[in-house]
Motif scaffolding. Structure first.
Motif, PDB file in Angstrom:
ATOM      1  N   HIS A  74      -3.781   2.971  -9.704  1.00  0.00           N
ATOM      2  CA  HIS A  74      -4.647   4.336  -8.925  1.00  0.00           C
ATOM      3  C   HIS A  74      -5.778   3.851  -8.281  1.00  0.00           C
ATOM      4  O   HIS A  74      -6.591   4.240  -7.387  1.00  0.00           O
ATOM      5  CB  HIS A  74      -4.801   5.382 -10.108  1.00  0.00           C
ATOM      6  CG  HIS A  74      -3.760   6.141 -10.394  1.00  0.00           C
ATOM      7  ND1 HIS A  74      -2.976   7.180  -9.602  1.00  0.00           N
ATOM      8  CD2 HIS A  74      -2.832   6.550 -11.415  1.00  0.00           C
ATOM      9  CE1 HIS A  74      -2.884   7.816  -9.543  1.00  0.00           C
ATOM     10  NE2 HIS A  74      -1.570   7.103 -11.057  1.00  0.00           N
ATOM     11  N   GLU A  75      -7.032   2.890  -9.553  1.00  0.00           N
ATOM     12  CA  GLU A  75      -7.773   2.465  -9.088  1.00  0.00           C
ATOM     13  C   GLU A  75      -7.902   1.044  -7.666  1.00  0.00           C
ATOM     14  O   GLU A  75      -8.715   1.390  -6.853  1.00  0.00           O
ATOM     15  CB  GLU A  75      -8.072   1.138 -10.067  1.00  0.00           C
ATOM     16  CG  GLU A  75      -9.187   1.947 -11.343  1.00  0.00           C
ATOM     17  CD  GLU A  75      -9.257   1.753 -12.266  1.00  0.00           C
ATOM     18  OE1 GLU A  75      -9.347   0.726 -11.764  1.00  0.00           O
ATOM     19  OE2 GLU A  75      -9.702   2.801 -13.255  1.00  0.00           O
TER      20      GLU A  75
ATOM     21  N   THR B 255      -7.538   2.428   0.122  1.00  0.00           N
ATOM     22  CA  THR B 255      -8.194   3.219   0.795  1.00  0.00           C
ATOM     23  C   THR B 255      -9.359   3.502   2.123  1.00  0.00           C
ATOM     24  O   THR B 255     -10.082   3.614   2.770  1.00  0.00           O
ATOM     25  CB  THR B 255      -7.501   4.581   0.551  1.00  0.00           C
ATOM     26  OG1 THR B 255      -5.843   4.549   0.051  1.00  0.00           O
ATOM     27  CG2 THR B 255      -7.840   5.875   1.750  1.00  0.00           C
ATOM     28  N   ALA B 256     -10.734   2.880   0.974  1.00  0.00           N
ATOM     29  CA  ALA B 256     -11.504   3.400   0.548  1.00  0.00           C
ATOM     30  C   ALA B 256     -12.017   1.724   1.932  1.00  0.00           C
ATOM     31  O   ALA B 256     -12.574   2.158   3.061  1.00  0.00           O
ATOM     32  CB  ALA B 256     -12.124   3.452  -0.314  1.00  0.00           C
TER      33      ALA B 256
ATOM     34  N   ALA C 283       2.459   7.121  -6.699  1.00  0.00           N
ATOM     35  CA  ALA C 283       0.975   7.996  -6.906  1.00  0.00           C
ATOM     36  C   ALA C 283       1.426   9.602  -6.462  1.00  0.00           C
ATOM     37  O   ALA C 283       1.153  10.198  -7.354  1.00  0.00           O
ATOM     38  CB  ALA C 283      -0.265   7.593  -5.623  1.00  0.00           C
TER      39      ALA C 283
ATOM     40  N   ALA D 211      -7.264   3.593  -4.872  1.00  0.00           N
ATOM     41  CA  ALA D 211      -8.693   4.028  -3.795  1.00  0.00           C
ATOM     42  C   ALA D 211      -9.190   3.344  -3.125  1.00  0.00           C
ATOM     43  O   ALA D 211      -9.753   3.449  -1.971  1.00  0.00           O
ATOM     44  CB  ALA D 211      -8.959   4.518  -4.867  1.00  0.00           C
TER      45      ALA D 211
ATOM     46  N   TYR E 255       0.614  -1.533   0.080  1.00  0.00           N
ATOM     47  CA  TYR E 255       0.377  -0.200  -0.054  1.00  0.00           C
ATOM     48  C   TYR E 255       0.642   1.234  -0.210  1.00  0.00           C
ATOM     49  O   TYR E 255       0.624   2.102  -0.832  1.00  0.00           O
ATOM     50  CB  TYR E 255      -1.250  -0.197   1.431  1.00  0.00           C
ATOM     51  CG  TYR E 255      -1.720   1.325   0.782  1.00  0.00           C
ATOM     52  CD1 TYR E 255      -2.745   1.409   0.418  1.00  0.00           C
ATOM     53  CD2 TYR E 255      -1.899   2.172   2.115  1.00  0.00           C
ATOM     54  CE1 TYR E 255      -3.336   2.526   0.217  1.00  0.00           C
ATOM     55  CE2 TYR E 255      -2.882   2.900   2.318  1.00  0.00           C
ATOM     56  CZ  TYR E 255      -3.263   3.531   1.579  1.00  0.00           C
ATOM     57  OH  TYR E 255      -4.577   4.423   1.557  1.00  0.00           O
TER      58      TYR E 255
ATOM     59  N   ARG F 198      -9.812   2.687   5.169  1.00  0.00           N
ATOM     60  CA  ARG F 198     -11.597   4.354   6.148  1.00  0.00           C
ATOM     61  C   ARG F 198     -12.306   3.629   6.730  1.00  0.00           C
ATOM     62  O   ARG F 198     -13.092   3.283   7.644  1.00  0.00           O
ATOM     63  CB  ARG F 198     -11.191   4.867   5.608  1.00  0.00           C
ATOM     64  CG  ARG F 198     -12.137   6.368   5.763  1.00  0.00           C
ATOM     65  CD  ARG F 198     -12.438   7.007   3.792  1.00  0.00           C
ATOM     66  NE  ARG F 198     -11.957   7.579   3.644  1.00  0.00           N
ATOM     67  CZ  ARG F 198     -11.415   8.606   2.529  1.00  0.00           C
ATOM     68  NH1 ARG F 198     -12.397   7.222   1.787  1.00  0.00           N
ATOM     69  NH2 ARG F 198      -9.674   8.152   1.809  1.00  0.00           N
TER      70      ARG F 198
END
Length: 107
Positions: A77-78, A84-85, A13, A81, A6, A88
Motif C-alpha cells: 500500500h505504501e 501514485t504521488a 489494492a 501510494a 503498478y 502525479r
C-alpha cells in the motif's frame, strides 16, 4: 516501477485476487491497453512478493483447479501510494511544459 507492476498493485489494492482475476482487473484498469500473459503476471507477482509488497493469502480449488489468491501488504500500500504521488508529480511537470510550449500546443 513498471506500468504493469503498478497496475497489478492497483488491482490488488481493491481486493485479494487470484491470477486470472488480476489479469481481468488490469485489463479494466488500463482500459484494455494492458493484457498480461501468465508468464508476465506470475513474474510480476513473484517480484512483488519478494519485495514484500504482496503476499499469498490463500488457495481455493475451483473446478479441480487450484487458485492462489494474492493481497497487498502494508508495504505494498505504501509503495502504491508513493508511486501514485510520483506519477502525479510527473504529470504536473508535463502539464507545465506542455502549457508553456507554443510548439507543443500550449499558450
Amino acid at each position: 516501477m513498471t506500468e504493469q507492476a503498478y497496475l497489478v498493485l492497483l488491482a490488488l489494492a481493491e481486493e485479494p485476487r487470484h491470477g486470472y482475476g488480476v489479469v481481468q482487473a488490469v485489463r479494466v484498469l488500463s482500459d484494455g491497453a494492458v493484457n498480461l500473459g501468465a508468464g508476465t503476471l506470475y513474474g510480476i507477482l513473484d517480484r512483488l512478493v519478494v519485495a514484500g509488497y504482496a503476499e499469498a493469502s490463500g488457495e481455493v480449488v475451483v473446478d479441480g483447479r487450484l487458485r492462489r489468491y494474492y493481497r497487498l501488504t502494508e508495504s505494498g500500500h505504501e509503495a502504491l501510494a508513493a508511486e501514485t504521488a510520483r506519477l502525479r508529480a510527473l504529470a504536473r511537470r508535463a502539464q507545465r511544459v506542455l502549457g508553456a510550449s507554443p510548439a507543443l500546443g500550449g499558450a
